[in-house]
Design an enzyme around this catalytic site. Structure first.
Site, PDB file in Angstrom:
ATOM      1  N   GLY A 169      59.964 110.703  12.071  1.00 25.78           N
ATOM      2  CA  GLY A 169      59.357 110.098  11.157  1.00 25.78           C
ATOM      3  C   GLY A 169      58.511 108.645  11.616  1.00 25.78           C
ATOM      4  N   HIS A 194      50.959 111.190  15.860  1.00 27.64           N
ATOM      5  CA  HIS A 194      51.829 112.620  15.120  1.00 27.64           C
ATOM      6  C   HIS A 194      50.830 113.087  14.428  1.00 27.64           C
ATOM      7  CE1 HIS A 194      55.428 109.472  15.384  1.00 27.64           C
ATOM      8  NE2 HIS A 194      55.797 110.514  15.781  1.00 27.64           N
ATOM      9  N   GLN A 209      70.284 110.490  20.334  1.00 29.63           N
ATOM     10  CA  GLN A 209      69.456 109.980  21.404  1.00 29.63           C
ATOM     11  C   GLN A 209      69.275 108.680  21.479  1.00 29.63           C
ATOM     12  OE1 GLN A 209      65.873 112.586  19.641  1.00 29.63           O
ATOM     13  NE2 GLN A 209      64.907 110.560  20.351  1.00 29.63           N
ATOM     14  N   MET A 237      50.033 104.422  21.009  1.00 30.75           N
ATOM     15  CA  MET A 237      50.535 104.668  19.596  1.00 30.75           C
ATOM     16  C   MET A 237      52.036 104.927  19.815  1.00 30.75           C
ATOM     17  SD  MET A 237      48.303 104.533  17.024  1.00 30.75           S
ATOM     18  CE  MET A 237      46.465 104.567  16.813  1.00 30.75           C
TER      19      MET A 237
HETATM   20  O1  PAF Z   1      59.740 112.496  20.366  1.00 29.01           O
HETATM   21  C1  PAF Z   1      60.554 112.365  19.447  1.00 29.01           C
HETATM   22  O2  PAF Z   1      59.928 111.883  18.286  1.00 29.01           O
HETATM   23  C2  PAF Z   1      61.791 112.732  19.472  1.00 29.01           C
HETATM   24  O3  PAF Z   1      62.400 112.543  20.772  1.00 29.01           O
HETATM   25  C3  PAF Z   1      61.979 114.165  19.052  1.00 29.01           C
HETATM   26  C4  PAF Z   1      61.520 115.288  19.873  1.00 29.01           C
HETATM   27  C5  PAF Z   1      61.632 114.531  17.521  1.00 29.01           C
HETATM   28  C6  PAF Z   1      63.603 114.631  19.093  1.00 29.01           C
HETATM   29  O4  PAF Z   1      64.167 113.777  18.124  1.00 29.01           O
END
Ligand code: PAF
Length: 299
Positions: free
Chosen positions: A36, A42, A66, A189
């Site tokens: 998000g 993105h 993570q 970004m």
């Molecule tokens: O790159 C990210 O935003 C995250 O590391 C991912 C790949 C969505 C995993 O949570």
């Protein structure tokens, strides 16, 4: 656009979508996993998926595994409404927004560890980070079963880890890596850019400047990794709010250090700007001539 938080419901919706519409059937599924706080980087992944695939799925999940204990999990920006608006504008078919208890039921103790690569660069600075990334992406791949998955080159170490994971765990997914999207002044970004004050943002430009300086030097024929590292270091040390975490000249697949960049290299930087950790990188292509592997350092 459907917004779905239950994995079984998602699978059912995707079964329908794969089988619907005209030929060719089944339709291809492109997947863009995200946490998000979506930005133009993105958007470019979603656009690439839309261009290449019949059905586009994005996920929004701030993955707790993570983040380290002293990292920004609790304050990571959560902007679900704006994110869904952007995804809808880009004609995404389905957004998957699972809850943490769904992805990690109480007692869950199964993880994916990509040994070696997963402990280099960000994996060295953020122990356990890539174990969390690989685990959640493996779970998402199982749930979505995409034909193509789209990731940004900005997270170069993540790309190396996930490519190796997909290959070694036999995921039938084509990994598509899209170029880093930058602000007009060069800043890569990132969802974390919004943490920066105006002065920190100005100083953060030194990351892309450092990479550009080293890239220009390589373009003019410099092949020594230590010379390129020195150039990057010199650029970054001018900014008082910038504290380097790592500077690296490595093989893009193994993330092992190189001494010579003739065969191609990843130049990567991670630095704290104030309290915000930012990363950036450039890929140097192989140079003409004798671009063998002799520059690779043995590990
Ligand atoms: O790159 C990210 O935003 C995250 O590391 C991912 C790949 C969505 C995993 O949570």
């Amino acid at each position: 656009m459907q917004i779905i938080s239950d994995p079984l419901e998602l699978r059912a919706a995707l079964r329908m979508l794969r089988a619907s519409g005209g030929p060719p059937l089944p339709r291809s599924v492109g997947f863009v996993p995200t946490m998000g706080a979506l930005h133009a980087g993105h958007r470019s992944l979603v656009q690439a998926a839309r261009q290449r695939c019949d059905v586009v799925v994005a996920s929004i999940f701030v993955n707790p595994t993570q983040f380290g204990p002293n990292e920004d999990f609790s304050r990571y920006p959560r902007t679900l409404e704006q994110d869904c608006q952007m995804l809808e504008d880009e004609r995404v078919d389905v957004v998957f927004t699972p809850a943490a208890e769904v992805m990690y039921p109480p007692g869950a103790s199964t993880f994916v560890d990509v040994e070696g690569v997963g402990e280099r660069l960000d994996g060295a600075s953020r122990p356990g980070h890539f174990r969390g990334v690989a685990t959640v992406v493996a779970k998402l791949f199982h749930i979505v079963q995409p034909d193509f998955a789209f990731f940004g080159q900005k997270d170069a170490a993540q790309v190396a880890v996930l490519r190796k994971m997909a290959r070694e765990l036999d995921f039938p997914v084509d990994m598509v890596i899209c170029s880093t999207v930058r602000e007009p002044d060069g800043l890569a970004m990132s969802s974390r850019n919004r943490y920066l004050s105006a002065e920190e943002r100005r100083q953060a430009l030194s990351l892309s400047r450092a990479l550009l300086a080293a890239q220009t030097q390589a373009d003019h024929g410099e092949q020594s990794a230590s010379a390129l590292l020195e150039t990057m270091r010199a650029t970054l040390q001018d900014e008082p709010a910038v504290r380097v975490d790592y500077l690296a000249v490595v093989d893009p697949d193994t993330l092992l250090p190189l001494e010579n960049v003739a065969a191609g290299a990843l130049l990567a930087v991670a630095a704290y700007v104030g309290s915000t950790r930012l990363i950036d990188n450039v890929l140097l292509p192989p140079r003409g001539g004798n671009a063998g592997v002799s520059g690779k350092k043995k590990s």
